[in-house]
Design a protein around this motif. Structure first.
Motif, PDB file in Angstrom:
ATOM      1  N   ASN A  28      27.827  -0.956  -6.962  1.00 30.35           N
ATOM      2  CA  ASN A  28      28.288   0.021  -5.974  1.00 30.35           C
ATOM      3  C   ASN A  28      27.429  -0.134  -4.724  1.00 30.35           C
ATOM      4  N   CYS A  29      27.554   0.784  -3.804  1.00 30.73           N
ATOM      5  CA  CYS A  29      26.802   0.658  -2.543  1.00 30.73           C
ATOM      6  C   CYS A  29      25.702   1.712  -2.443  1.00 30.73           C
ATOM      7  N   ASP A  30      25.287   2.263  -3.574  1.00 28.82           N
ATOM      8  CA  ASP A  30      24.236   3.290  -3.541  1.00 28.82           C
ATOM      9  C   ASP A  30      22.844   2.677  -3.351  1.00 28.82           C
ATOM     10  N   PHE A  31      21.923   3.537  -2.993  1.00 24.76           N
ATOM     11  CA  PHE A  31      20.538   3.124  -2.732  1.00 24.76           C
ATOM     12  C   PHE A  31      19.584   3.915  -3.633  1.00 24.76           C
ATOM     13  N   SER A  32      18.370   3.404  -3.770  1.00 27.79           N
ATOM     14  CA  SER A  32      17.319   4.162  -4.449  1.00 27.79           C
ATOM     15  C   SER A  32      15.964   3.700  -3.907  1.00 27.79           C
ATOM     16  N   PHE A  33      15.094   4.649  -3.622  1.00 21.86           N
ATOM     17  CA  PHE A  33      13.789   4.278  -3.053  1.00 21.86           C
ATOM     18  C   PHE A  33      12.599   4.851  -3.807  1.00 21.86           C
ATOM     19  N   THR A  34      12.874   5.736  -4.783  1.00 22.04           N
ATOM     20  CA  THR A  34      11.757   6.347  -5.504  1.00 22.04           C
ATOM     21  C   THR A  34      10.977   5.314  -6.321  1.00 22.04           C
ATOM     22  N   GLY A  35      11.721   4.398  -6.968  1.00 19.96           N
ATOM     23  CA  GLY A  35      11.072   3.372  -7.789  1.00 19.96           C
ATOM     24  C   GLY A  35      10.130   2.524  -6.948  1.00 19.96           C
ATOM     25  N   LEU A  36      10.596   2.152  -5.776  1.00 21.39           N
ATOM     26  CA  LEU A  36       9.788   1.321  -4.872  1.00 21.39           C
ATOM     27  C   LEU A  36       8.501   2.057  -4.486  1.00 21.39           C
ATOM     28  N   GLN A  37       8.650   3.339  -4.253  1.00 21.96           N
ATOM     29  CA  GLN A  37       7.466   4.136  -3.892  1.00 21.96           C
ATOM     30  C   GLN A  37       6.481   4.199  -5.064  1.00 21.96           C
ATOM     31  N   GLN A  38       7.025   4.387  -6.280  1.00 18.44           N
ATOM     32  CA  GLN A  38       6.139   4.515  -7.444  1.00 18.44           C
ATOM     33  C   GLN A  38       5.424   3.197  -7.751  1.00 18.44           C
ATOM     34  N   VAL A  39       6.161   2.091  -7.685  1.00 20.78           N
ATOM     35  CA  VAL A  39       5.536   0.774  -7.940  1.00 20.78           C
ATOM     36  C   VAL A  39       4.438   0.529  -6.893  1.00 20.78           C
ATOM     37  N   THR A  40       4.728   0.893  -5.657  1.00 24.97           N
ATOM     38  CA  THR A  40       3.740   0.681  -4.591  1.00 24.97           C
ATOM     39  C   THR A  40       2.500   1.546  -4.832  1.00 24.97           C
ATOM     40  N   ASN A  41       2.719   2.795  -5.264  1.00 28.45           N
ATOM     41  CA  ASN A  41       1.574   3.669  -5.570  1.00 28.45           C
ATOM     42  C   ASN A  41       0.670   3.050  -6.629  1.00 28.45           C
ATOM     43  N   LYS A  42       1.301   2.494  -7.672  1.00 33.84           N
ATOM     44  CA  LYS A  42       0.515   1.860  -8.749  1.00 33.84           C
ATOM     45  C   LYS A  42      -0.292   0.701  -8.188  1.00 33.84           C
ATOM     46  N   ARG A  43       0.376  -0.059  -7.312  1.00 36.34           N
ATOM     47  CA  ARG A  43      -0.297  -1.221  -6.721  1.00 36.34           C
ATOM     48  C   ARG A  43      -1.477  -0.752  -5.859  1.00 36.34           C
ATOM     49  N   ILE A  44      -1.295   0.342  -5.142  1.00 36.69           N
ATOM     50  CA  ILE A  44      -2.375   0.862  -4.286  1.00 36.69           C
ATOM     51  C   ILE A  44      -3.556   1.294  -5.167  1.00 36.69           C
ATOM     52  N   MET A  45      -3.244   1.978  -6.289  1.00 34.30           N
ATOM     53  CA  MET A  45      -4.340   2.415  -7.192  1.00 34.30           C
ATOM     54  C   MET A  45      -5.113   1.225  -7.725  1.00 34.30           C
ATOM     55  N   LYS A  46      -4.371   0.179  -8.091  1.00 29.12           N
ATOM     56  CA  LYS A  46      -5.019  -1.031  -8.615  1.00 29.12           C
ATOM     57  C   LYS A  46      -5.944  -1.641  -7.550  1.00 29.12           C
ATOM     58  N   LYS A  47      -5.415  -1.703  -6.336  1.00 31.65           N
ATOM     59  CA  LYS A  47      -6.200  -2.293  -5.234  1.00 31.65           C
ATOM     60  C   LYS A  47      -7.449  -1.446  -4.937  1.00 31.65           C
ATOM     61  N   GLU A  48      -7.282  -0.119  -5.016  1.00 32.68           N
ATOM     62  CA  GLU A  48      -8.439   0.757  -4.760  1.00 32.68           C
ATOM     63  C   GLU A  48      -9.549   0.473  -5.760  1.00 32.68           C
ATOM     64  N   LYS A  49      -9.122   0.270  -7.009  1.00 28.63           N
ATOM     65  CA  LYS A  49     -10.128  -0.050  -8.047  1.00 28.63           C
ATOM     66  C   LYS A  49     -10.794  -1.376  -7.722  1.00 28.63           C
ATOM     67  N   GLU A  50      -9.964  -2.371  -7.397  1.00 30.62           N
ATOM     68  CA  GLU A  50     -10.502  -3.712  -7.101  1.00 30.62           C
ATOM     69  C   GLU A  50     -11.468  -3.680  -5.915  1.00 30.62           C
ATOM     70  N   GLU A  51     -11.089  -2.918  -4.870  1.00 30.69           N
ATOM     71  CA  GLU A  51     -11.930  -2.885  -3.659  1.00 30.69           C
ATOM     72  C   GLU A  51     -13.044  -1.849  -3.779  1.00 30.69           C
ATOM     73  N   GLY A  52     -13.022  -1.079  -4.876  1.00 32.89           N
ATOM     74  CA  GLY A  52     -14.072  -0.083  -5.113  1.00 32.89           C
ATOM     75  C   GLY A  52     -14.062   1.038  -4.095  1.00 32.89           C
ATOM     76  N   ILE A  53     -12.865   1.471  -3.685  1.00 37.35           N
ATOM     77  CA  ILE A  53     -12.813   2.593  -2.724  1.00 37.35           C
ATOM     78  C   ILE A  53     -12.019   3.757  -3.311  1.00 37.35           C
ATOM     79  N   GLU A  54     -12.256   4.917  -2.738  1.00 36.44           N
ATOM     80  CA  GLU A  54     -11.613   6.165  -3.199  1.00 36.44           C
ATOM     81  C   GLU A  54     -10.268   6.344  -2.513  1.00 36.44           C
ATOM     82  N   GLU A  55      -9.390   7.137  -3.143  1.00 32.02           N
ATOM     83  CA  GLU A  55      -8.147   7.529  -2.470  1.00 32.02           C
ATOM     84  C   GLU A  55      -8.525   8.281  -1.187  1.00 32.02           C
ATOM     85  N   GLY A  56      -7.839   7.984  -0.092  1.00 30.84           N
ATOM     86  CA  GLY A  56      -8.170   8.656   1.173  1.00 30.84           C
ATOM     87  C   GLY A  56      -8.847   7.706   2.149  1.00 30.84           C
TER      88      GLY A  56
END
Ligand code: KG4
Ligand code: ZN
Length: 364
Positions: free
Chosen positions: A248-276
Motif C-alpha cells: 500500500n502507500c502508507d508510511f511509518s516512522f516510529t520504528g526508524l526513530q526507535q532503531v536510531t535511539n538504540k544506535r545513539i545509546m550504543k554510541k554514547e556507551k562507546e564514546e563514554g558520554i552521557e545522554e544530553g
C-alpha cells in the motif's frame, strides 16, 4: 482592538459552498465595490502565528510570521498551552503587520480565511477567536480552511498546475499521499500509521541534543538534521526502510526513530558520554536517518504513482507530483524525489522552502 476571549466552540462555521456563493455574489459588480478580491489569511494551527494578504491573482500584498520554534526547542517540544499563549501574544501584531505591509485597509478586504483544522486545538482556537472578532467587526465573510488542503494547493500560487496531480505532504504533524482532483476533491492514497516524518526528525534531533550543537541551536529538528547530515556518512549504519513488504502507500516512522535511539545509546556507551551531550558521530547518525527516511518516502510515493497510472487517474506522461510541508523543504528528500519523477516520466514541483512550512499565504 480585539478581545481574544471567545472560544472556538461558539464559532459559527458556514459551509464552504455558502461562503463561496456569497463571495461570488459579493463581487458581482466589479468596479463598484472591489477591483480585486483580497483575502486576509490567518494560520495558527501549530507553532507559527502567520498572516498574509493575497489578491485573487495570487499576488502576495503583505505577509508576516512569528515562529515559536526557539521557545519550543528550549522546552524540548511543543507544549500546547505555551503555544496558545504565544499565539495570543502575537496574533494581533502579526495580522496588523501583514495588513500594513499590504497597504490594504481592513475595510477593503473581501474575506478572511483561517485554518480551522487539523492542528493543535488550543492553537487553532486562538486564530479562530481572533478571526471571529474581526469578521464580526468588519462584517466580512469567513472562509474556513483545511490546513492540509492549503499545503496541497500552495503550488498553484507559483506554478500553473492543472488537476489532477499527486501530492505528498510531509511535515511535523502530517504525512499523506493524495490525488488532488479539484480544489476540495482529494483521494487519500496513503498516510502515516504512526508519527509524521518531521516529528520523527524532531525527536531524533532532541535525543541527539542538537540544540547544544553550535551550528544548530536555533534550527528546527528537521533543519538541524539536514544541516548536520551534509557533514556525515549516510552509510554509517544500516537501517531497513520501514514497511518494506506492505502493498500500500502508507508510511511509518516510529520504528526508524526507535532503531536510531538504540544506535545513539550504543554510541554514547562507546564514546563514554552521557545522554544530553553531543556525540562526535551525530552528523553520521543525522545522515543515516535522513537517507533512510528519504528512501521510505520515495518508495511509498513510487507505489502511489504506479497505482494512479495503472488506473488512469494520472496522465501516463508528465504527471505532476507536488511535494509540500516542512519536510519537503529538505533538499536531500527533494533530490531523491527528483530521481523518482525522472524515472517515471513525472514532473516534481515543490513550493519554495518558505511556502513549504506553515505560512499565511497558503491560507489566503
Ligand atoms: O509544515 P510545517 O511548518 O508544520 C507542520 O508540521 O504543519 O513543518 C514543520 C516540520 C518540523 O517537524 C520540522 O522539523 C520539519 O518540518 N522541517 C524539516 C526541515 N525544515 C523543517 N525537516 C527536514 N528538513 C528540513 N530542512
Ligand atoms: Zn503545516
Amino acid at each position: 482592538m480585539l478581545i481574544l476571549n471567545k472560544t472556538a466552540g461558539v464559532f459559527f462555521k458556514p459551509s464552504k459552498r455558502k461562503v463561496y456563493e456569497f463571495l461570488r455574489s459579493f463581487n458581482f459588480h466589479p468596479g463598484t465595490l472591489f477591483l480585486h478580491k483580497i483575502v486576509l489569511g490567518i494560520e495558527t494551527s501549530c507553532d507559527d502565528t502567520a498572516a498574509a494578504v493575497v489578491d485573487e491573482t495570487g499576488n502576495v500584498l503583505g505577509e508576516a510570521i512569528h515562529s515559536q520554534t526557539e521557545v519550543h526547542l528550549k522546552t524540548g517540544g511543543i507544549v500546547p498551552a505555551v503555544a496558545q499563549q504565544l499565539h495570543r501574544d502575537n496574533i494581533q501584531r502579526i495580522v496588523q503587520e501583514a495588513l500594513s505591509a499590504s497597504r490594504i485597509s481592513p475595510s477593503d478586504l473581501s474575506a478572511i480565511a483561517t485554518t480551522i483544522k487539523p492542528g493543535l486545538a488550543l492553537s487553532l482556537g486562538v486564530g479562530l477567536s481572533f478571526s471571529l472578532q474581526l469578521v464580526g467587526q468588519l462584517k466580512k465573510p469567513f472562509i474556513p480552511i483545511h490546513h492540509m488542503e492549503a499545503h496541497a494547493l500552495t503550488i498553484r500560487l507559483t506554478n500553473k498546475v492543472e488537476f489532477p496531480f499527486l501530492v505528498l505532504l510531509i511535515s511535523g504533524g502530517h504525512c499523506l499521499l493524495a490525488l488532488v482532483q479539484g480544489v476540495s476533491d482529494f483521494l487519500l492514497l496513503g498516510k502515516s500509521l504512526d508519527i509524521a516524518p518531521g516529528d520523527m526528525l524532531d525527536k531524533v534531533a532532541r535525543r541527539l541534543s542538537l540544540i547544544k550543537h553550535p551550528e544548530c541551536s536555533t534550527m528546527s529538528g528537521g533543519k538541524a538534521i539536514e544541516h548536520l547530515a551534509k557533514q556525515g556518512n549516510r552509510f554509517h549504519f544500516d537501517i531497513k526502510p520501514p514497511l518494506h513488504h506492505a502493498k500500500n502507500c502508507d508510511f511509518s516512522f516510529t520504528g526508524l526513530q526507535q532503531v536510531t535511539n538504540k544506535r545513539i545509546m550504543k554510541k554514547e556507551k562507546e564514546e563514554g558520554i552521557e545522554e544530553g551531550q553531543v556525540l562526535s558521530s551525530a552528523a553520521d547518525i543525522a545522515a543515516t536517518v535522513q537517507h533512510t527516511m528519504a528512501c521510505h518516502i520515495v518508495k511509498r510515493t513510487h507505489r502511489a504513482i504506479l497505482f494512479c497510472k495503472q488506473r488512469d487517474l494520472l496522465p501516463q506522461n508528465n504527471a505532476v507530483l507536488v511535494a509540500s510541508g516542512g519536510v519537503a523543504s529538505n533538499f536531500y528528500v527533494r533530490r531523491a524525489l527528483e530521481i523518482l519523477t525522472n524515472a517515471t516520466q513525472c514532473t516534481l514541483l515543490c513550493p519554495p522552502p518558505r511556502l513549504c512550512t506553515d505560512n499565511g499565504i497558503m491560507i489566503a
